[in-house]
Design a protein around this motif. Structure first.
Motif, PDB file in Angstrom:
ATOM      1  N   LYS A   1      -4.171  11.285   3.390  1.00 47.37           N
ATOM      2  CA  LYS A   1      -5.319  11.157   4.288  1.00 47.37           C
ATOM      3  C   LYS A   1      -5.087  11.874   5.607  1.00 47.37           C
ATOM      4  O   LYS A   1      -6.000  12.486   6.180  1.00 47.37           O
ATOM      5  N   GLU A  27       0.874  -1.168   0.000  1.00 46.73           N
ATOM      6  CA  GLU A  27       0.000   0.000   0.000  1.00 46.73           C
ATOM      7  C   GLU A  27       0.915   1.223   0.000  1.00 46.73           C
ATOM      8  O   GLU A  27       1.702   1.406   0.923  1.00 46.73           O
ATOM      9  N   SER A  29      -0.888   7.335   0.187  1.00 49.84           N
ATOM     10  CA  SER A  29      -2.313   7.318   0.527  1.00 49.84           C
ATOM     11  C   SER A  29      -2.533   7.706   1.982  1.00 49.84           C
ATOM     12  O   SER A  29      -3.508   8.394   2.319  1.00 49.84           O
TER      13      SER A  29
END
Length: 452
Positions: A133, A125, A129
Motif C-alpha cells: 500500500k 495483519e 499489505s
C-alpha cells in the motif's frame, strides 16, 4: 442542626448536577472518544495511542525506551507506549488471551521460532499489505534477515532484534598453545585439533551451550534441512530431518571432544558459559552475536570472534537469523494499525538502527546503519563487530539458511536439549538424535491435527 444538614445536601446536589452538566459538555466535542477501540483517540488534534509489547529487559529495554521516545517526540499524530511483558514465552501467552480482538496490542515482539504459530494464529495483519500500500522499499533492508520472515514471497512481520551465532575465542590462550590468534579454526576437525592443544588442567578447549538453536545452526551451515516440506516453507512439516547426516555430523563432532575430555559442558544457562569463558575455563565457545560486546568487556584477555564451524566434507552455507520480529495485530482499529506502521518504518531508519546496533549488539536490519559515523567509530575500536556482520552477509540464501518453520519449535528444541544431555552422558549419537526426531514428529502431528 437540621437546617445545616438540609443546606449541605442542597449544596452537594447542585455540585453533582454541575459535574454531570460539565461532563456532557466535554463529551460534546471536547473529550476524546475511543469508540470501543482500546488506545485509539478519535477527536481532532488528539494523538492515536498504541501499545507495543516487548520482551526486552536490561539494555534492550533501555534502548527501546529511547527509540519510542524519539518517535513520540518526532511527530504529533501518534504516541507509542512500550510495555515489557516478560520473556518471549510469557508475552506470547498473554497475546493468546487477546489476540485477534480490539484489546490486542498494536505491536507484539515474538521470537523467530514463533513465526509459524503467528502466521497460523489469525491474530496478525501481514506486513506485506502495508508494504504494498505504501510502496515501501524492502530492498533497503538486509536480505538475509528478511528471508527468514518471508513465506511464499510475502513478509509477515518486521524484523527487529536479529542475531546469529558466532564462535568467540581467547586469543591469549591461542598464543600460549602455539596457535595463530588471528586465524580461528573453521572446520569441525580443526576445532577438534585446536581443542586438544588448548585444553589443560584448568581450561577446556571448546564448549557449546546445551541449546537447540546452536544445533540448528550447525545443521544449516552444512546445507541440511531441519524438517521436510522444504523446511516447512512449502507446507506443514510432518517429519524431522535433523537426524540425518548433517545432524549426526554435529553430534559426532561434540561427542569426539566430550570423550577426549576437551569439551566443557556448562549446561543450559547463558550466564554460566559466558562466565566460564571470562574466567578462562574454556578457550572457545559459541555465543550469540549480541553477546560479543559483553564477552569483550568482561574478559581480561584479548577476544577473537569468528564464523561458526562447519563439517569438513561440505561447503559453508552460513547462518540462520535468530532473535525476534514485530507483528501487527489484526482486529484493532485502522488508525492504530496506521500508527504501528509509521512506528515500524521509523525503527528501520539508518539512524535508529545504528543506535540499536550499538546499544545492544543486535544487527542493524538496515545495513545503511553501518555507514553512520558512530558505528564506524565503534567498529574501529572493536573490529570483532564487523565479523558478525560479514558472516551474515556471506550467508548463501537457500532453504537451509532461510530457517525452518514449525509451530512446535520450542518443544523440538527441548527434544534436542535432552538429546545433547544424553550424548554427554555417553549414549549413542544416532540413537539420541532419532529419539529427538521422534518426539518432534509427534509434536508436529498433534499440532497439525489441531490446527485451525
Amino acid at each position: 442542626m437540621l437546617k445545616s444538614s438540609l443546606f449541605l445536601i442542597l449544596v452537594l446536589t447542585m455540585a453533582i448536577l454541575a459535574a454531570c452538566s460539565n461532563s456532557d459538555n466535554k463529551d460534546n466535542g471536547t473529550t476524546p472518544s475511543t469508540d470501543g477501540n482500546k488506545g485509539e483517540t478519535t477527536t481532532d488534534g488528539e494523538k492515536v495511542s498504541i501499545e507495543f509489547w516487548h520482551a526486552m529487559s536490561g539494555t534492550g529495554q533501555e534502548s527501546i525506551d529511547k527509540i519510542v521516545k524519539g518517535f513520540n517526540d518526532s511527530q504529533d499524530k501518534y504516541e507509542v507506549k512500550a510495555e515489557y511483558q516478560g520473556s518471549y514465552e510469557e508475552s506470547l501467552t498473554k497475546l493468546r488471551g487477546v489476540g485477534g480482538t480490539k484489546d490486542a496490542p498494536a505491536i507484539t515482539q515474538v521470537f523467530e521460532v514463533g513465526t509459524k504459530y503467528m502466521i497460523d494464529s489469525g491474530y496478525i495483519e501481514p506486513m506485506q499489505s502495508f508494504i504494498d500500500k505504501d510502496n515501501y522499499d524492502l530492498s533497503q533492508l538486509e536480505e538475509n534477515i528478511l528471508n527468514y520472515y518471508k513465506v511464499d514471497g510475502e513478509l509477515y512481520s518486521m524484523p527487529f532484534n536479529s542475531s546469529t551465532p558466532v564462535m568467540i575465542y581467547n586469543k591469549d590462550a591461542f598464543k600460549a598453545a602455539g596457535l595463530d590468534p588471528e586465524k580461528a579454526p573453521g572446520t569441525f576437525s580443526e576445532v577438534i585439533a585446536a581443542s586438544e592443544k588448548l585444553t589443560n588442567d584448568s581450561m577446556k578447549g571448546f564448549s557449546m551451550l546445551t541449546y537447540g538453536w546452536f544445533f540448528e545452526q550447525l545443521v544449516a551451515t552444512q546445507g541440511g534441512l531441519y524438517v521436510n516440506e522444504d523446511n516447512g516453507r512449502s507446507g506443514d512439516a510432518t517429519e524431522a530431518l535433523f537426524n540425518g547426516p548433517e545432524g549426526l555430523n554435529v553430534f559426532n563432532f561434540l561427542n569426539t571432544m566430550n570423550k577426549a575430555g576437551t569439551f566443557g559442558n556448562f549446561g543450559t544457562n547463558w550466564d554460566d558459559i559466558r562466565s566460564a569463558f571470562a574466567t578462562e575455563k574454556v578457550a572457545m565457545y559459541m555465543d550469540s552475536s549480541a553477546g560479543v560486546a559483553a564477552a569483550i568487556n568482561n574478559s581480561p584477555f584479548d577476544v577473537g570472534v569468528a564464523y561458526i564451524p562447519y563439517a569438513d566434507e561440505v561447503k559453508r552455507n552460513g547462518v540462520v537469523i535468530g532473535g525476534a520480529s514485530l507483528w501487527m495485530s489484526k482486529g484493532i482499529a485502522e488508525k492504530e494499525q496506521e500508527a504501528a506502521w509509521e512506528f515500524m518504518k521509523y525503527m528501520t531508519t539508518p539512524e535508529v538502527q545504528a543506535q540499536w546496533h550499538l546499544d545492544t549488539g543486535y544487527f542493524a536490519i538496515n545495513p545503511a546503519a553501518y555507514d553512520e559515523e558512530n558505528v564506524k567509530e565503534k567498529w574501529a575500536e572493536f573490529p570483532q563487530f564487523k565479523v558478525t556482520v560479514d558472516q551474515l552477509q556471506d550467508t548463501v540464501p537457500g532453504l537451509a539458511t532461510q530457517g525452518a518453520l514449525i509451530s512446535v519449535f520450542p518443544e523440538s528444541r527441548q527434544q534436542i536439549v535432552t538429546a545433547l544431555e544424553e550424548l554427554y552422558q555417553g549414549k549413542d549419537p544416532q540413537e539420541v538424535l532419532d529419539k529427538a526426531a521422534e518426539g518432534t514428529n509427534r509434536a508436529m502431528e498433534i499440532a497439525n491435527k489441531t490446527k485451525k
